[in-house]
Design a protein around this motif. Structure first.
Motif, PDB file in Angstrom:
ATOM      1  N   LYS A 178     -35.769  48.374 -58.795  1.00  0.00           N
ATOM      2  CA  LYS A 178     -36.368  49.308 -57.853  1.00  0.00           C
ATOM      3  C   LYS A 178     -35.415  49.594 -56.693  1.00  0.00           C
ATOM      4  O   LYS A 178     -35.265  50.740 -56.265  1.00  0.00           O
ATOM      5  CB  LYS A 178     -37.689  48.748 -57.315  1.00  0.00           C
ATOM      6  CG  LYS A 178     -38.404  49.688 -56.352  1.00  0.00           C
ATOM      7  CD  LYS A 178     -39.652  49.058 -55.762  1.00  0.00           C
ATOM      8  CE  LYS A 178     -40.728  48.853 -56.779  1.00  0.00           C
ATOM      9  NZ  LYS A 178     -42.005  48.429 -56.141  1.00  0.00           N
ATOM     10  N   THR A 179     -34.750  48.557 -56.179  1.00  0.00           N
ATOM     11  CA  THR A 179     -33.805  48.735 -55.080  1.00  0.00           C
ATOM     12  C   THR A 179     -32.652  49.645 -55.487  1.00  0.00           C
ATOM     13  O   THR A 179     -32.281  50.574 -54.759  1.00  0.00           O
ATOM     14  CB  THR A 179     -33.250  47.371 -54.631  1.00  0.00           C
ATOM     15  OG1 THR A 179     -34.325  46.568 -54.143  1.00  0.00           O
ATOM     16  CG2 THR A 179     -32.213  47.534 -53.527  1.00  0.00           C
ATOM     17  N   ALA A 182     -34.007  53.233 -55.960  1.00  0.00           N
ATOM     18  CA  ALA A 182     -34.371  53.883 -54.701  1.00  0.00           C
ATOM     19  C   ALA A 182     -33.141  54.534 -54.072  1.00  0.00           C
ATOM     20  O   ALA A 182     -33.200  55.682 -53.596  1.00  0.00           O
ATOM     21  CB  ALA A 182     -34.995  52.876 -53.741  1.00  0.00           C
ATOM     22  N   THR A 200     -45.283  55.791 -51.545  1.00  0.00           N
ATOM     23  CA  THR A 200     -45.065  54.407 -51.941  1.00  0.00           C
ATOM     24  C   THR A 200     -45.903  53.488 -51.058  1.00  0.00           C
ATOM     25  O   THR A 200     -46.412  53.909 -50.025  1.00  0.00           O
ATOM     26  CB  THR A 200     -43.579  54.017 -51.829  1.00  0.00           C
ATOM     27  OG1 THR A 200     -43.392  52.684 -52.328  1.00  0.00           O
ATOM     28  CG2 THR A 200     -43.103  54.055 -50.379  1.00  0.00           C
ATOM     29  N   ASP A 202     -44.309  50.395 -50.650  1.00  0.00           N
ATOM     30  CA  ASP A 202     -43.220  49.433 -50.487  1.00  0.00           C
ATOM     31  C   ASP A 202     -42.355  49.810 -49.274  1.00  0.00           C
ATOM     32  O   ASP A 202     -41.670  50.837 -49.301  1.00  0.00           O
ATOM     33  CB  ASP A 202     -42.365  49.423 -51.756  1.00  0.00           C
ATOM     34  CG  ASP A 202     -41.285  48.363 -51.739  1.00  0.00           C
ATOM     35  OD1 ASP A 202     -40.785  48.026 -50.645  1.00  0.00           O
ATOM     36  OD2 ASP A 202     -40.917  47.879 -52.825  1.00  0.00           O
ATOM     37  N   GLU A 205     -38.563  50.334 -50.067  1.00  0.00           N
ATOM     38  CA  GLU A 205     -38.369  51.589 -50.787  1.00  0.00           C
ATOM     39  C   GLU A 205     -38.438  52.775 -49.826  1.00  0.00           C
ATOM     40  O   GLU A 205     -37.627  53.702 -49.902  1.00  0.00           O
ATOM     41  CB  GLU A 205     -39.428  51.720 -51.874  1.00  0.00           C
ATOM     42  CG  GLU A 205     -39.331  52.963 -52.732  1.00  0.00           C
ATOM     43  CD  GLU A 205     -40.449  53.037 -53.749  1.00  0.00           C
ATOM     44  OE1 GLU A 205     -40.884  54.159 -54.058  1.00  0.00           O
ATOM     45  OE2 GLU A 205     -40.888  51.973 -54.235  1.00  0.00           O
ATOM     46  N   ARG A 208     -35.215  53.024 -47.816  1.00  0.00           N
ATOM     47  CA  ARG A 208     -34.067  53.444 -48.607  1.00  0.00           C
ATOM     48  C   ARG A 208     -34.114  54.925 -48.969  1.00  0.00           C
ATOM     49  O   ARG A 208     -33.079  55.580 -49.062  1.00  0.00           O
ATOM     50  CB  ARG A 208     -33.963  52.601 -49.885  1.00  0.00           C
ATOM     51  CG  ARG A 208     -33.541  51.157 -49.626  1.00  0.00           C
ATOM     52  CD  ARG A 208     -33.465  50.351 -50.907  1.00  0.00           C
ATOM     53  NE  ARG A 208     -33.011  49.000 -50.635  1.00  0.00           N
ATOM     54  CZ  ARG A 208     -31.743  48.639 -50.505  1.00  0.00           C
ATOM     55  NH1 ARG A 208     -30.783  49.546 -50.636  1.00  0.00           N
ATOM     56  NH2 ARG A 208     -31.419  47.392 -50.250  1.00  0.00           N
TER      57      ARG A 208
END
Length: 219
Positions: A178-179, A182, A200, A202, A205, A208
């Motif tokens: 995911k990182t 993103a 989101t 997160d 996220e 980013r």
């Protein structure tokens, strides 16, 4: 932001006093939002706060009770979804398993009856942008989760939408992937210059991907 995609026109989004209810349950009430042309705004909030409802209202999937949604000052009330010229990336990505990668990306262009040569060139252009050049004939069922996410994004971008809406497309990925994605997602969106609203829950996220974060609280 300066677009490197000459066919994309960055548009501003204005939402005023938006209200959405499902029966007796109010999901959004008197909600305002301004998104500048070329800006990426992330909408955060817990489940039930109305994040996805907001995107679906902008897209025309969900009927609004009160308020107004404008793109570049043009009121979208009464405009059918297919005429709003928006790109939408769903949480489950919704790729078509019976179509290969190139056909998935070209889907919106095919529906607009664009010539085959235009579709082929646009698919190649977007595959280069998402670092998947040469993958036109691959089955989407053979793609990794990250590759599927990028193909779904390319499909949404193919018709050069006025506004890009992303409904938690990274939710199913593990933290490390995911990182990485993103950062990749932000690169792709800023390269095209399209205005975007990304949903989101997160915080990492959101940091980013977005230029700015808006928070929604459950009612």
């Amino acid at each position: 932001m300066t677009s490197t995609d000459p066919g994309t026109k960055a548009c501003g989004l204005q939402i005023r006093a938006l209200g959405v209810a499902f029966g007796e349950r109010t999901v959004l009430d008197d909600f305002d939002l301004d998104v500048a042309p070329g800006e990426i705004v992330v909408v955060m909030g817990p489940s039930g706060s109305g994040k996805s409802t907001l995107l679906r209202s902008i897209a025309g999937f969900t009927e609004i009770r009160t308020g107004q949604i404008d793109i570049d000052g043009i009121d979208l009330r009464g405009v059918p979804t297919h005429q709003r010229k928006l790109g939408y990336v769903f949480q489950d990505l919704a790729l078509f398993p019976h179509l290969d990668v190139g056909e998935n990306i070209a889907y919106g262009l095919h529906r607009r009856h664009e010539p085959s040569s235009v579709r082929t060139a646009r698919v190649a252009e977007l595959l280069a942008l998402i670092a998947m050049s040469g993958a036109e004939r691959r089955s989407v069922t053979t793609l990794s989760g990250g590759e599927q996410q990028r193909v779904a994004l390319a499909r949404a971008l193919a018709p050069r939408p006025r506004l890009l809406l992303l409904d938690e497309p990274l939710a199913a990925l593990d933290i490390q992937r995911k990182t990485e994605l993103a950062d990749e997602l932000r690169r792709i969106i800023t390269t095209t210059g399209v205005t975007a609203v990304h949903v989101t829950h997160d915080p990492d996220e959101a940091t980013r991907i977005g230029d700015r974060t808006v928070y929604l609280q459950p009612r």
